[in-house]
Scaffold this motif. Structure first.
Motif, PDB file in Angstrom:
ATOM      1  N   ILE A  59       0.881  -1.229  -0.017  1.00 42.08           N
ATOM      2  CA  ILE A  59       0.015   0.255   0.003  1.00 42.08           C
ATOM      3  C   ILE A  59       0.936   1.233   0.095  1.00 42.08           C
ATOM      4  CG2 ILE A  59      -2.045  -1.077   1.074  1.00 42.08           C
ATOM      5  CD1 ILE A  59      -0.988   0.074   3.649  1.00 42.08           C
ATOM      6  N   TYR A  60       0.331   2.457  -0.385  1.00 41.92           N
ATOM      7  CA  TYR A  60       0.866   3.692  -0.394  1.00 41.92           C
ATOM      8  C   TYR A  60       1.092   4.318   0.795  1.00 41.92           C
ATOM      9  CZ  TYR A  60       1.406   3.586  -5.528  1.00 41.92           C
ATOM     10  OH  TYR A  60       1.535   3.166  -6.894  1.00 41.92           O
ATOM     11  N   ASN A  61      -0.082   4.359   1.407  1.00 41.28           N
ATOM     12  CA  ASN A  61       0.097   5.021   2.833  1.00 41.28           C
ATOM     13  C   ASN A  61      -0.362   4.022   4.176  1.00 41.28           C
ATOM     14  OD1 ASN A  61       0.196   7.828   1.764  1.00 41.28           O
ATOM     15  ND2 ASN A  61      -1.657   7.465   0.876  1.00 41.28           N
ATOM     16  N   CYS A  62       0.293   3.859   5.121  1.00 43.99           N
ATOM     17  CA  CYS A  62      -0.019   3.395   6.325  1.00 43.99           C
ATOM     18  C   CYS A  62      -1.356   3.751   6.941  1.00 43.99           C
ATOM     19  CB  CYS A  62       1.221   3.091   7.112  1.00 43.99           C
ATOM     20  SG  CYS A  62       2.702   2.432   6.459  1.00 43.99           S
ATOM     21  N   PRO A  63      -1.950   2.791   7.515  1.00 45.11           N
ATOM     22  CA  PRO A  63      -3.346   3.314   8.314  1.00 45.11           C
ATOM     23  C   PRO A  63      -2.963   3.998   9.517  1.00 45.11           C
ATOM     24  CG  PRO A  63      -2.996   0.939   8.541  1.00 45.11           C
ATOM     25  CD  PRO A  63      -1.814   1.359   7.316  1.00 45.11           C
ATOM     26  N   SER A  64      -3.997   4.589  10.062  1.00 49.97           N
ATOM     27  CA  SER A  64      -3.767   5.240  11.454  1.00 49.97           C
ATOM     28  C   SER A  64      -3.427   4.198  12.449  1.00 49.97           C
ATOM     29  CB  SER A  64      -5.128   5.784  11.894  1.00 49.97           C
ATOM     30  OG  SER A  64      -4.966   6.295  12.989  1.00 49.97           O
ATOM     31  N   GLY A  65      -2.481   4.513  13.121  1.00 50.89           N
ATOM     32  CA  GLY A  65      -1.665   3.893  14.148  1.00 50.89           C
ATOM     33  C   GLY A  65      -0.579   2.944  13.743  1.00 50.89           C
ATOM     34  N   PHE A  66      -0.132   3.396  12.364  1.00 50.86           N
ATOM     35  CA  PHE A  66       1.192   2.888  12.001  1.00 50.86           C
ATOM     36  C   PHE A  66       2.031   3.774  11.157  1.00 50.86           C
ATOM     37  CE2 PHE A  66      -1.951  -0.742  12.018  1.00 50.86           C
ATOM     38  CZ  PHE A  66      -1.159  -1.990  12.353  1.00 50.86           C
ATOM     39  N   ALA A  78       3.809  -0.665  13.733  1.00 49.50           N
ATOM     40  CA  ALA A  78       2.878   0.047  14.599  1.00 49.50           C
ATOM     41  C   ALA A  78       3.498   1.365  15.454  1.00 49.50           C
ATOM     42  CB  ALA A  78       2.373  -1.111  15.630  1.00 49.50           C
ATOM     43  N   CYS A  79       2.651   1.987  15.709  1.00 52.55           N
ATOM     44  CA  CYS A  79       3.308   3.131  16.452  1.00 52.55           C
ATOM     45  C   CYS A  79       3.155   2.489  17.975  1.00 52.55           C
ATOM     46  CB  CYS A  79       2.112   4.182  16.545  1.00 52.55           C
ATOM     47  SG  CYS A  79       1.825   5.107  15.016  1.00 52.55           S
ATOM     48  N   HIS A  80       3.868   3.347  18.931  1.00 51.81           N
ATOM     49  CA  HIS A  80       4.286   3.200  20.222  1.00 51.81           C
ATOM     50  C   HIS A  80       2.722   3.044  20.778  1.00 51.81           C
ATOM     51  CE1 HIS A  80       4.869   3.478  24.522  1.00 51.81           C
ATOM     52  NE2 HIS A  80       6.263   3.175  24.381  1.00 51.81           N
ATOM     53  N   ALA A  81       2.630   1.937  21.695  1.00 53.79           N
ATOM     54  CA  ALA A  81       0.940   1.834  22.286  1.00 53.79           C
ATOM     55  C   ALA A  81       0.597   3.116  22.921  1.00 53.79           C
ATOM     56  CB  ALA A  81       1.140   0.741  23.443  1.00 53.79           C
ATOM     57  N   HIS A  82       1.057   4.148  23.504  1.00 62.57           N
ATOM     58  CA  HIS A  82       0.748   5.309  23.878  1.00 62.57           C
ATOM     59  C   HIS A  82       0.312   6.279  22.745  1.00 62.57           C
ATOM     60  CE1 HIS A  82       3.323   4.420  27.450  1.00 62.57           C
ATOM     61  NE2 HIS A  82       2.127   4.009  27.742  1.00 62.57           N
ATOM     62  N   CYS A  83       0.561   6.172  21.431  1.00 60.27           N
ATOM     63  CA  CYS A  83       0.111   7.142  20.232  1.00 60.27           C
ATOM     64  C   CYS A  83      -0.767   6.515  19.209  1.00 60.27           C
ATOM     65  CB  CYS A  83       1.557   7.274  19.479  1.00 60.27           C
ATOM     66  SG  CYS A  83       2.884   7.787  20.671  1.00 60.27           S
ATOM     67  N   SER A  84      -1.483   7.281  19.112  1.00 61.89           N
ATOM     68  CA  SER A  84      -2.689   7.120  17.951  1.00 61.89           C
ATOM     69  C   SER A  84      -2.172   7.191  16.628  1.00 61.89           C
ATOM     70  CB  SER A  84      -3.993   7.815  18.323  1.00 61.89           C
ATOM     71  OG  SER A  84      -3.594   9.261  18.168  1.00 61.89           O
ATOM     72  N   SER A  85      -1.136   8.101  16.401  1.00 60.18           N
ATOM     73  CA  SER A  85      -0.443   8.459  15.219  1.00 60.18           C
ATOM     74  C   SER A  85       0.950   8.764  15.449  1.00 60.18           C
ATOM     75  CB  SER A  85      -0.975   9.674  14.275  1.00 60.18           C
ATOM     76  OG  SER A  85      -0.788  10.814  15.124  1.00 60.18           O
TER      77      SER A  85
END
Length: 82
Positions: A50-57, A68-75
């Protein structure tokens, strides 16, 4: 099991190596949903390129994967929680 080049997968039915789908750099089967690695500018995420990673990645440019983003982060823009 047959050892295949990076852009091919082993077809055990006839013991040959077959080409991955054109979107895949590496794969486990013939379809674009069997990717295990992608060509730039796409990133690997859950079997797809995919071109763009989904939210949280975030885009990991070294591995060309959505990680995946750090557990404390949504983006995020990387793995850190800062």
């Amino acid at each position: 099991m047959t050892k295949c080049a990076a852009n091919k997968y082993p077809d055990n039915s006839d013991r040959t190596c077959k080409f991955c789908h054109e979107e895949c750099r590496t794969c486990s089967g013939p379809t674009k949903n069997d990717c295990t690695g992608c060509y730039e500018p796409k990133y690997y995420h859950k079997g797809k390129c995919i071109y763009n990673c989904p939210s949280g990645f975030y885009h990991d440019k070294d591995s060309m994967e959505c990680k995946a983003c750090h557990a404390h982060c949504s983006s995020c823009e990387g793995a850190s929680d800062k």
